[in-house]
Scaffold this motif. Structure first.
Motif, short mmCIF file in Angstrom:
data_model
loop_
_atom_site.label_atom_id
_atom_site.label_comp_id
_atom_site.label_asym_id
_atom_site.label_seq_id
_atom_site.Cartn_x
_atom_site.Cartn_y
_atom_site.Cartn_z
N LEU A 95 9.25 -0.27 -2.75
CA LEU A 95 10.43 0.42 -2.26
C LEU A 95 10.23 0.97 -0.84
N TYR A 96 9.13 1.74 -0.64
CA TYR A 96 8.93 2.29 0.71
C TYR A 96 7.48 2.39 1.14
N GLY A 97 6.55 2.25 0.19
CA GLY A 97 5.14 2.45 0.51
C GLY A 97 4.62 1.50 1.58
N TYR A 98 4.89 0.22 1.38
CA TYR A 98 4.38 -0.76 2.34
C TYR A 98 4.93 -0.49 3.74
N SER A 99 6.19 -0.09 3.78
CA SER A 99 6.81 0.16 5.08
C SER A 99 6.16 1.35 5.80
N LEU A 100 5.96 2.44 5.07
CA LEU A 100 5.38 3.63 5.72
C LEU A 100 3.91 3.40 6.11
N ALA A 101 3.22 2.52 5.39
CA ALA A 101 1.83 2.27 5.76
C ALA A 101 1.70 1.20 6.84
N PHE A 102 2.49 0.13 6.72
CA PHE A 102 2.31 -1.01 7.61
C PHE A 102 3.54 -1.36 8.45
N GLY A 103 4.57 -0.53 8.41
CA GLY A 103 5.74 -0.76 9.26
C GLY A 103 5.41 -0.45 10.72
N ALA A 104 6.41 -0.63 11.59
CA ALA A 104 6.20 -0.42 13.03
C ALA A 104 5.70 1.00 13.28
N ASP A 105 4.65 1.10 14.05
CA ASP A 105 3.95 2.37 14.27
C ASP A 105 4.85 3.46 14.86
N LYS A 106 4.72 4.68 14.31
CA LYS A 106 5.40 5.85 14.87
C LYS A 106 4.33 6.84 15.33
N GLY A 142 6.96 2.75 10.34
CA GLY A 142 8.41 2.96 10.38
C GLY A 142 9.09 2.44 9.12
N LEU A 143 10.41 2.40 9.19
CA LEU A 143 11.20 2.02 8.01
C LEU A 143 11.64 0.56 8.04
N ASN A 144 11.06 -0.22 8.97
CA ASN A 144 11.54 -1.59 9.12
C ASN A 144 11.20 -2.51 7.95
N PHE A 145 10.25 -2.10 7.10
CA PHE A 145 9.92 -2.93 5.93
C PHE A 145 10.42 -2.29 4.63
N ILE A 146 11.34 -1.35 4.74
CA ILE A 146 11.80 -0.63 3.55
C ILE A 146 12.42 -1.61 2.54
N GLY A 147 12.07 -1.43 1.28
CA GLY A 147 12.57 -2.35 0.25
C GLY A 147 12.18 -3.79 0.52
N LEU A 148 11.05 -3.96 1.22
CA LEU A 148 10.54 -5.29 1.62
C LEU A 148 11.51 -6.05 2.53
N ASN A 149 12.40 -5.32 3.17
CA ASN A 149 13.22 -5.90 4.21
C ASN A 149 12.30 -6.52 5.27
N ASN A 150 12.59 -7.72 5.71
CA ASN A 150 11.78 -8.42 6.71
C ASN A 150 10.38 -8.81 6.25
N VAL A 151 10.10 -8.64 4.96
CA VAL A 151 8.78 -9.05 4.45
C VAL A 151 9.01 -10.28 3.59
#
Lengths: 412, 201
Positions: free
Chosen positions: A59-70, A76-85
């Motif tokens: 849901l959000y873990g992968y995004s907060l760990a490996f999404g675009a750096d903040k 970041g939230l760019n991979f939220i819900g595996l969006n773009n993954v």
């Protein structure tokens, strides 16, 4: 974008399966060590992470760990819900396998890290409190720390801290948090005067065997390709585990008898300690790492439990916390560019600065995990309460928390 | 030859699978003894992961797979994994890192030593077993593995075929276990049971 490599994909997927198996293995490893009235609750504490963390990660873990750096701190939230993954590789992480494979491999690390913590708080923590704690801890401790160390742009990664497979992200993180939570929760009733006999040591051995097996995916899989580096990590992993198992056995023999419980604990200590170093050091360095792991973890255990009276019930801090610290520092000593050109040289190869970087990594991750766990634990304590009632603890958590018991029929 | 990543993945995964056989064997044997001896039986197998795993890296691999000495034993050129690195061997499993072949073979040595403990459970001294296991690995397993699987081994040159250890792993365990049993059965009538079991296996 690089094309997908079939063999690397097979290797990451099978490694993900191996790491997944570590969590049931850990459940049995821990479950066998508690008293018979608490085995199911202990199994449940680990097993539920496969559900809880496995879901939150997607849901959000992968995004907060490996999404675009903040700012180096969080993804970041760019991979939220595996969006773009998707099925194509990420341009940054494990660039020869589908990003979904890298994502699920990392999911298994998050699962087992949360499960590792539970060893310190068995036999007395409320299941509801643990459930809430696990969700919060993964979100505000695991995800940022994973981003710092492994995320592209993470501040510890940019500093040059090396952690091959999770000495800081997994073992220091879980070990230190386990200690903090055990301190908040207090000792089990009867600790340390009552004998708290393990209910089933063969189960502990089965768990340790599965952990050892799964650890090959954990460490050798962290090479992210099926090649020489994976082979090196595989060999250092097995060698450190072997050396540590023997060393702990010998220590326990010196004091009393060569126990199987000590031998398997030593193996796990060796595996935890070699984790950050597996892909940076040679197999012979792994022997030194394994021997040191058991000596240091054994005496840490005595110090914390016997001298200081901490009820870190299944020695998560002594084995994983201290093992993780030791392993991170050993990277700074034994690391060699000859083993892994993407790493660095350590002290022995003439680069003392690496040891300093490793120390910074250890201190930052340890301090962050300790402080945030204390705050989370306190919050849960004043809202839903951390600890079961006195009678619930006496009757055992299997019945009081889950309404089940492991061994039916009359007590013999 | 260059490394083939598919072969490497396969051999590493296979190494992990063979490793898991030893805890599996520990439980297989452990469940068969009387309840008062289960932990000691489990320990006899499990300790091989530590003992043999370490000795194999130190000198075992070299004596089994090092440069041939008269068809009988390997040389010391791989001692302490010297010259065993991430590049493939030119002789063995030439498409995978040499380290991967080394650790795959390590798992065979571990389980072979663990296998014979099934013959002597419930009565051997643990210290004696450790010493025996070390010596047995060194002077029985390593030469025999070299004869059959080592480049230049005399049985290999003779043309004896052993795909995965029918001689090096299993046939050695049988006579060693059988002999261990014979020595210990005299004066212990109930031990005949375990003698029968070993022969059956």
């Amino acid at each position: 974008m690089m094309p997908i490599n079939g063999a690397d994909t097979v290797w990451i997927l099978i490694s993900a399966a191996l790491v997944m198996l570590m969590t049931p293995g850990l459940a049995l490893f821990y479950g066998g060590m508690v008293r018979r009235k608490n085995i199911l609750s202990t199994l449940m504490m680990s097993f539920v992470c496969l559900g809880l963390v496995g879901l939150l990660w997607v849901l959000y873990g992968y995004s907060l760990a490996f999404g675009a750096d903040k700012g180096g701190f969080i993804g970041g939230l760019n991979f939220i819900g595996l969006n773009n993954v998707g099925q194509t590789p990420s341009p940054i992480y494990a660039t020869t396998v589908p990003q979904l494979a890298f994502m699920i491999y990392q999911a298994m690390f998050a699962v087992i890290t949360v499960a590792l913590i539970t060893g310190s708080i068995v036999e007395r923590m409320k299941f509801s409190a643990l459930f809430v704690f696990s969700a919060l801890w993964m979100t505000v401790v695991y995800l940022p720390v994973a981003h710092w160390v492994w995320g592209s742009g993470g501040w510890l990664a940019k500093l040059g801290v090396l952690d091959f497979a999770g000495g800081s992200v997994v073992h220091i993180n879980a070990g230190v948090s386990a200690l903090a939570l055990a301190l908040l929760l207090g000792k089990r009733r009867g600790f340390p005067t009552d004998a708290m006999e393990p209910n089933n040591i063969p189960l502990v051995v089965l768990g340790a065997g599965l952990l050892w097996f799964g650890w090959f995916g954990f460490n050798a899989g962290s090479a992210q390709t099926a090649g020489g580096l994976a082979a090196n990590a595989f060999v250092t992993t097995n060698t450190a585990a072997a050396a540590a198992a023997l060393t702990w056995m010998i220590i326990s023999w010196i004091y009393r008898r060569p126990t199987i419980l000590g031998t398997v604990t030593g193996a796990v200590a060796g595996l935890a300690t070699v984790t950050p170093a597996a892909g940076y050091v040679t197999p012979l360095a792994a022997i030194a790492i394994g021997v040191a792991a058991s000596i240091v973890c054994y005496y840490s255990m005595l110090l914390f439990k016997t001298k200081l009276g901490f009820d870190d019930s299944l020695d998560v801090f002594a084995v994983h916390g201290i093992g993780g610290v030791l392993g991170m520092l050993f990277v700074g000593v034994f690391a060699s560019l000859a083993v892994n050109p993407a790493g660095a040289n350590g002290l022995i190869a003439g680069n003392g600065a690496q040891l300093l970087k490793q120390l910074i990594g250890v201190l930052c991750v340890g301090a962050y995990a300790f402080v945030v766990t204390m705050i989370l634990g306190k919050l849960i304590d004043i809202t839903i309460g951390l600890r079961v009632g006195q009678s619930e603890e006496t009757v055992g958590l299997d019945i009081s928390q889950h309404g089940e018991r492991a061994y039916g029929g009359l007590l013999r | 030859m260059s490394t083939n990543s598919g072969d490497t993945a396969w051999l590493l995964m296979s190494s992990a699978l063979v490793m898991l056989m030893t805890p599996g064997l520990a439980l297989f044997y452990g469940g068969m003894v009387r309840r008062k001896n289960i932990l000691s039986t489990i320990m006899m197998s499990f300790v091989c992961l530590g003992l043999v795993g370490l000795l194999w890296v130190l000198y075992g691999y070299s004596l089994a797979f090092g440069a041939d000495k008269g068809g009988f034993i390997g040389g010391l050129n791989y001692i302490g994994l010297n010259n065993v690195g991430q590049a493939p061997s030119s002789v063995y499993a030439t498409t995978v890192p040499h380290l991967a072949f080394m650790v795959f073979q390590a798992m065979f040595a571990v389980i072979t030593v663990a296998l014979f403990t099934g013959a002597i459970v419930e009565r051997i001294k643990f210290s004696a077993l450790l010493v025996f296991a070390t010596l047995w690995l060194t002077i029985i397993y390593l030469p025999v593995a070299h004869w059959v699987w080592g480049s230049g081994g005399w049985l290999a040159k003779l043309g004896v075929l052993d795909f995965a250890g029918g001689t090096a792993g299993k046939a050695q365990g049988l006579p060693s276990g059988f002999h261990g049993c014979q020595q210990h059965t005299y004066g212990h009538p109930r031990r005949r049971d375990s003698l029968v079991r070993v022969v059956r296996v």
